[in-house]
Design an enzyme around this catalytic site. Sequence first.
Site, PDB file in Angstrom:
ATOM      1  N   PRO A 192       0.781  -1.219   0.000  1.00 40.89           N
ATOM      2  CA  PRO A 192       0.000   0.000   0.000  1.00 40.89           C
ATOM      3  C   PRO A 192       0.818   1.276   0.000  1.00 40.89           C
ATOM      4  CG  PRO A 192       0.188  -0.893   2.192  1.00 40.89           C
ATOM      5  CD  PRO A 192       1.223  -1.515   1.353  1.00 40.89           C
ATOM      6  N   GLU A 193       0.444   2.150  -0.883  1.00 43.52           N
ATOM      7  CA  GLU A 193       0.951   3.508  -0.884  1.00 43.52           C
ATOM      8  C   GLU A 193      -0.233   4.376  -0.442  1.00 43.52           C
ATOM      9  OE1 GLU A 193       3.186   4.223  -4.542  1.00 43.52           O
ATOM     10  OE2 GLU A 193       3.380   2.079  -4.817  1.00 43.52           O
TER      11      GLU A 193
END
Length: 275
Positions: free
Chosen positions: A2-3
């Site tokens: 996840p960004e």
Amino acid sequence: MPELPEVETVRQGLRKLVLNKRIEKIVLLYPKIVIGDSSLFKNTLEGLTIKEIGRRGKYLLFNFTEGITMVSHLRMEGKYFVRNSDDEIEKHTHVIFKFTDKKELRYNDVRKFGRMELVRTDDVFNLKSLKKLGPEPIASDFSTLDFATKLKKKNKMIKPALLDQTLVAGLGNIYVDEVLWMSKINPQTIASHLKEEQIKTLHDAIILELAKAVSAGGTTIRSYTNAFENSGAFQFELNVYGKTGELCARCHTPIKKIVVAQRGTHFCPNCQKVE
DNA sequence: AACGGTGTTGGATT
DNA sequence: TAATCCAACACCGT
């Protein structure tokens, strides 16, 4: 996984699923996920209610009653989802937050890199990890001028400079490659060599690209799903990440993959020339 | 079938 | 101080 766009999507889902639920019991199947004393973690959270879920960069901030906040980072593959208390425990579930209504929030992480930590809500932004974060990539926080000033002082390639979270928070390997392609900047360009015009373009591309990715519910490459276990849709909008050998959407040159600062890096060798 | 690569971060090393 | 390297871990594709 996840960004910023994925973490934000998870946050929005979690708010709908677990806000105002009271924790009856914590089960720690893999205590190393917790930073600090894991029994203290358990004892502190039992009896508290989740009042709000925020985000800073790629960090989730669970605010509980009693002025307690849990700072949670998903690292590569961490995910949260909700189950009934009698549902079978999946293989990579490491932390379970059992609520008083027989539902439970489960933290699942194949690689076990994710971390969670309790702090007093008042002290959250004094944490070293949060303190070092640059501005959020939205127009009201992220100033072009400030970004330009900092870039001019960086004697480092633009890709690792954007990954280190101090210039702007929330970019990871996928979105860095994407925004550099958008801005026609070679990932190996030394940050201080960037022209004023390129910095402005890059700044605007970062804001726009991340906003679009949030709207699309994030990017699913192999394993990312949100709190409802749905995939994102932004993978269909990618231009370079994972597109090695495919033709550049602008100039039809094959996308190249190299290693920059130990990370796989995708770019168009024609559009993104080194300065 | 062994090996290199994978969306991240921070601690050690230089 | 700042840049660079690598470990933490499991899985997947070649």
